[in-house]
Scaffold this motif. Structure first.
Motif, short mmCIF file in Angstrom:
data_model
loop_
_atom_site.label_atom_id
_atom_site.label_comp_id
_atom_site.label_asym_id
_atom_site.label_seq_id
_atom_site.Cartn_x
_atom_site.Cartn_y
_atom_site.Cartn_z
N VAL A 694 28.38 42.23 28.52
CA VAL A 694 29.60 41.81 29.21
C VAL A 694 29.78 40.32 28.98
O VAL A 694 28.89 39.52 29.29
N GLU A 695 30.90 39.95 28.41
CA GLU A 695 31.20 38.53 28.20
C GLU A 695 32.39 38.15 29.07
O GLU A 695 33.40 38.87 29.11
N ILE A 696 32.24 37.03 29.77
CA ILE A 696 33.37 36.51 30.55
C ILE A 696 34.12 35.54 29.65
O ILE A 696 33.59 34.50 29.25
N LEU A 697 35.33 35.90 29.30
CA LEU A 697 36.09 35.10 28.34
C LEU A 697 36.69 33.86 29.01
O LEU A 697 36.78 32.80 28.39
N LEU A 722 29.51 29.40 40.89
CA LEU A 722 29.99 30.44 39.99
C LEU A 722 28.96 30.77 38.91
O LEU A 722 28.81 31.93 38.51
N ALA A 723 28.25 29.75 38.44
CA ALA A 723 27.18 30.03 37.45
C ALA A 723 26.13 30.96 38.07
O ALA A 723 25.68 31.92 37.42
N GLN A 724 25.76 30.69 39.31
CA GLN A 724 24.80 31.59 39.97
C GLN A 724 25.41 32.96 40.21
O GLN A 724 24.72 33.98 40.11
N ILE A 755 24.40 27.91 29.33
CA ILE A 755 25.75 27.50 28.96
C ILE A 755 26.43 28.57 28.11
O ILE A 755 27.65 28.67 28.07
N GLU A 756 25.63 29.43 27.45
CA GLU A 756 26.21 30.50 26.66
C GLU A 756 26.84 31.58 27.54
O GLU A 756 27.70 32.33 27.09
N MET A 761 36.04 27.58 32.67
CA MET A 761 36.60 27.84 34.00
C MET A 761 37.86 27.00 34.19
O MET A 761 37.88 25.81 33.87
N GLU A 762 38.88 27.62 34.71
CA GLU A 762 40.07 26.87 35.11
C GLU A 762 40.18 26.98 36.62
O GLU A 762 40.59 28.01 37.15
N LEU A 763 39.76 25.93 37.28
CA LEU A 763 39.73 25.93 38.75
C LEU A 763 40.90 25.12 39.29
O LEU A 763 41.08 23.96 38.93
N ASP A 764 41.68 25.74 40.12
CA ASP A 764 42.72 25.05 40.87
C ASP A 764 42.29 24.98 42.33
O ASP A 764 41.48 25.77 42.79
#
Length: 828
Positions: A694-697, A722-724, A755-756, A761-764
């Motif tokens: 599963v890759e999160i694009l 979010l990384a966790q 990091i891979e 991330m686009e955080l608003d």
């Protein structure tokens, strides 16, 4: 909706300049902690060991369940450089068992008669250095009589193998809580949807493992203990009670720099006790630093593992009528403090959905695994994951767009403050707007972006399935403390409690003006990387009209600090900002009073601004119209210490204790979290059906934690969380085989995200200030880990919808993805 994005509100480094209309609070001030960390000047606990310190290594059980028939320490004690070997028998004459998380259990700092999990400490060896100590560990001979282990939490409920024979059952605690009338709601609803979901055993893996340096003072019969324990002023009882001393005789001090905890270091008191005991026995300082294998295997740092059965009652139009949650929580071999990870989800019982009829039931079981401790989110991530899975299941059964089902049931802004069925309150927020915002983001991706229909179809022909499913999640913040001993209370008596029976702990902050005109503030909590010094620096700079470089923030030890709750439950930004405001007012008042005394005028004629006190009545003559902080400190230095007006302290009360709306929850010991930060997430995922990867694009997220006191820190908390969350959803797991042998004891086995694995991330951000807190801030220290796993699992469900596969077990690793595809018979 006001919005701060990475591009229009970039949290960049700030210079120490401001105009009269500007404030340091709310700006991305560089963290004052970072310079010493990045330049190698930070001092961690292992740096505290003096040259003459001895070192501890532990003999740990290699069996999950075994009677200890004998321990032979003679050869180890004869080894050159070995000074002492301790076993449970050596502790019993002079010390006490460790405080347990449930009544009726007695756990010593070393295994007493029986080992109950692989990695449990059986003996402690003290030697000149760690190398010699480990050599001596190999010379300790322990004879075991192994027994069958129980590792499956559902099977543990059957009590065929007992972890604690004298307790008579593996079910350490059970409770069924009913809110509203769920039976009627389920009976009257158009349909009932059921699902079963599994949340695997994960935890925080801090860069710095547990460590302690203890020194016994024979002259004063007291201990000085440097350690990197979390909540050192709250859980110091686990140390001084075990040692059998009064609180004032056991001084716990935590270094300003700790390499992470995420809750896991709350329960490392065993190490503090053993090092202190050895120091007393040998009259030498003694150090212990956990190595990585110990940390992963038996460091008392695993977190929740749960099996859920969930039911949802709903009507054909998509209206959710009721929720029924049952789960079994695997607590490991001993009920450690704290234990209420099964209760905190009550504070977000129905997530962002408006549902007033619910049942919540749990079994807390003991198994032959590493004991459970706190971890970021404290039991909430698993609950939100199970809840969002059943909502997806319901949408599928109704044939309804899952986005529409969610939107239709969200709490609306005009319902705020919103009281949950479980009596906690959401303070503020616009959940539908947040959901609409991230939906807008992914719609943009459908036109030539990652979700362009032609691209999605071509990828599917390659066996790669893309999908996204927006979700909204609540992060409960700023825990009150009184509910945390619910499971050690007589529950029959809870209905008779009233508000006066509730004990809550404020946050303490104090400060003094020094003769050079700078201000030193004292924190009564500890930190493991959250940036408390930065936060208090910028807040006090604003309160006192000073520059951040005029403020120094240091920490108090457990004896000097009052007992308070400290760093946990996303509470420090709220509590410290409230305390800083109050402290600033107190100190300004004191300084005006001191100036008035010096000038022999009315205090109303002295006013503080811009780092000095000015005289308003025009008296005093030349050069007598203002007093700087330096001058005031000089005038004040001859007073008795407890009478100085250049000192002040303030205790900020927990917000819930000041609001009648929380009275019922407080009195009945339900979890009280007066701030509701929230996030709407839309991770775009791609699942390779052939490999199961599963890759999160891309990860779109809109986040709201009320007033942002320091956007740089807020941004960092979100990225880290979010990384966790990604690790929890897809990679990490402390798995065990059927005999209780741990399967992840190195970082090759326990797959932390790198990091891979962490996508763009686009955080608003929006800011919906809390009406319940002094500054409008909400807790935000656990976000990402709380909301990430559920969001990712829902997007995986969307991607694999054509194959009929759902992410019913966390982490959804490649082998599990492949297994589910094979089970559905949909692989090519």
């Amino acid at each position: 909706m006001s919005s701060r994005s990475e591009t229009d509100g970039e949290p960049t480094a700030e210079s120490e300049t401001k105009t009269a209309s500007e404030a340091f609070t709310g700006r991305g001030l560089n963290r004052v902690e970072d310079r010493r960390i990045l330049t190698g000047e930070a001092e961690y606990v292992h740096d505290k060991a003096p040259d003459d310190a001895l070192h501890v290594a532990l003999v740990r059980s290699m069996h999950a369940h075994a009677v200890i028939e004998s321990i032979d320490t003679d050869e180890a004690e004869a080894h050159p450089g070995c000074h002492l070997v301790l076993t449970a028998a050596d502790l019993k004459d002079d010390y006490n068992p460790m405080p347990a998380g449930l009544l009726g259990f007695e756990e010593w700092s070393l295994a007493d008669g029986k080992a109950r999990y692989v990695g449990e400490p059986v003996a402690a060896v003290v030697a000149d250095d760690r190398y010699v100590a480990e050599d001596a560990v190999d010379l300790v001979t322990v004879k075991y009589d192994t027994e069958e282990a129980v590792v499956d939490p559902r099977e543990a409920r059957e009590d065929e193998v007992l972890v604690h024979e004298d307790h008579g059952t593996n079910v350490g605690d059970h409770e069924e809580l009913t809110f509203g009338d769920p039976d009627a709601a389920f009976e009257n609803a158009d349909r009932v949807v059921e699902g079963s979901y599994s949340w695997g055993r994960i935890s925080g893996v801090p860069l710095e493992t547990a460590g302690v340096v203890a020194e016994y003072d024979r002259d004063t019969d007291s201990f000085d203990i440097d350690c990197n324990i979390q909540l050192h002023t709250l859980v110091d009882d686990t140390v001084y009670e075990t040692l059998g001393y009064d609180p004032d005789d056991v001084n716990l001090e935590v270094p300003p720099d700790v390499g992470g905890s995420f809750g896991t270091k709350i329960a490392i008191h065993r190490y503090c006790c053993l090092a202190a005991m050895a120091s007393k026995e040998l009259d030498r300082p003694v150090a212990f630093v956990e190595d990585r294998i110990e940390n992963l295997q038996g460091g008392d740092m695993h977190s929740t593992e749960r099996e859920y059965d969930v039911k949802l009652a709903l009507d054909d139009d998509g209206t959710i009528r009721a929720l029924d949650v049952w789960f079994v929580d695997d607590f490991g071999a001993w009920p450690r403090y704290p234990i209420n990870q099964v209760l905190k989800p009550l504070s977000v019982l129905t997530n962002a959905y408006d549902v007033q009829d619910a049942r919540y039931e749990y079994d807390l079981v003991l198994t032959n695994k590493t004991c459970q401790t706190a971890y970021r989110g404290f039991g909430v991530p698993a609950h939100l994951y199970a809840l969002e899975m059943i909502v997806d299941e319901a949408a599928s059964e109704l044939g309804m767009d899952p986005d529409e089902l969610r939107r239709r049931n969200l709490v609306s802004p005009d319902q705020m403050p919103y009281e949950l069925a479980s009596k906690n309150l959401y303070d503020s927020g616009d959940f539908p707007a947040a959901l609409a915002h991230v939906r807008g983001k992914i719609e943009e991706e459908r036109d030539g972006g990652l979700l362009d229909p032609d691209l999605v179809e071509s990828k599917r022909e390659e066996g790669k399935y893309r999908g996204v499913r927006p979700t909204v999640h609540i992060e409960p913040g700023v825990s009150g403390s009184d509910w945390t001993n619910r499971q050690r209370s007589e529950r029959d008596e809870l209905d008779d409690r009233d508000r006066d029976d509730v004990a809550e702990l404020p946050e303490h902050l104090r400060a003094e003006v020094r003769e050079d005109g700078t201000v030193r503030a004292f924190l009564a909590t500890d930190s493991s990387g959250q940036g408390h010094q930065t936060l208090v620096t910028q807040l006090l700079a604003d309160e006192l009209d000073l520059l951040p470089s005029d403020i120094e923030v240091v920490y108090l030890d457990s004896v000097d600090a009052p007992t308070e709750y400290g760093t946990a439950a996303s509470r420090m930004a709220v509590m410290l900002s409230g305390a800083a405001q109050g402290l600033g007012d107190e100190l300004v008042g004191n300084l005006e009073l001191l100036a008035a005394e010096i000038w022999d005028c009315e205090s109303a004629d002295a006013t503080y601004r811009d780092g000095a006190v000015y005289r308003l009545d025009g008296g005093g003559g030349d050069g007598d119209d203002s007093l700087s902080l330096s001058e005031l400190a000089g005038e004040d230095r001859d007073r008795d210490a407890d009478e100085r007006l250049t000192r002040a302290s303030y205790d900020y009360e927990h917000p819930a204790t000041r609001l009648d709306e929380f009275d019922e929850a407080l009195a009945r010991k339900f979890p009280v979290y007066p701030t509701a930060a929230f996030a709407a997430n839309a991770p775009i995922v791609e699942v390779d059906a052939k490999t199961g990867e599963v890759e999160i694009l891309k990860f779109y997220s809109l986040r709201d934690c009320g007033t942002q006191l320091n956007p740089t820190i807020v941004e960092g908390q979100a990225h880290g969380g979010l990384a966790q969350g990604i690790g929890a959803a897809l990679q990490e797991e402390f798995a065990y085989d059927a005999t209780g042998q741990p399967q992840a004891i190195t970082l090759f086995d326990y797959r932390l995200p790198s990091i891979e694995n962490v996508p763009e991330m686009e955080l608003d951000h929006t800011e919906t200030p809390s009406p319940f807190t002094a500054t409008g801030a909400k807790g935000t220290g656990e976000g990402g880990m709380i909301d990430g796993p559920a969001a990712i699992a829902c997007s995986v469900n969307a991607a694999l919808e054509p194959l009929g596969v759902t992410a019913d077990r966390i982490p959804f690793t490649p082998n599990r993805v492949r297994e589910r595809i094979r089970e559905r018979g949909t692989e090519d």
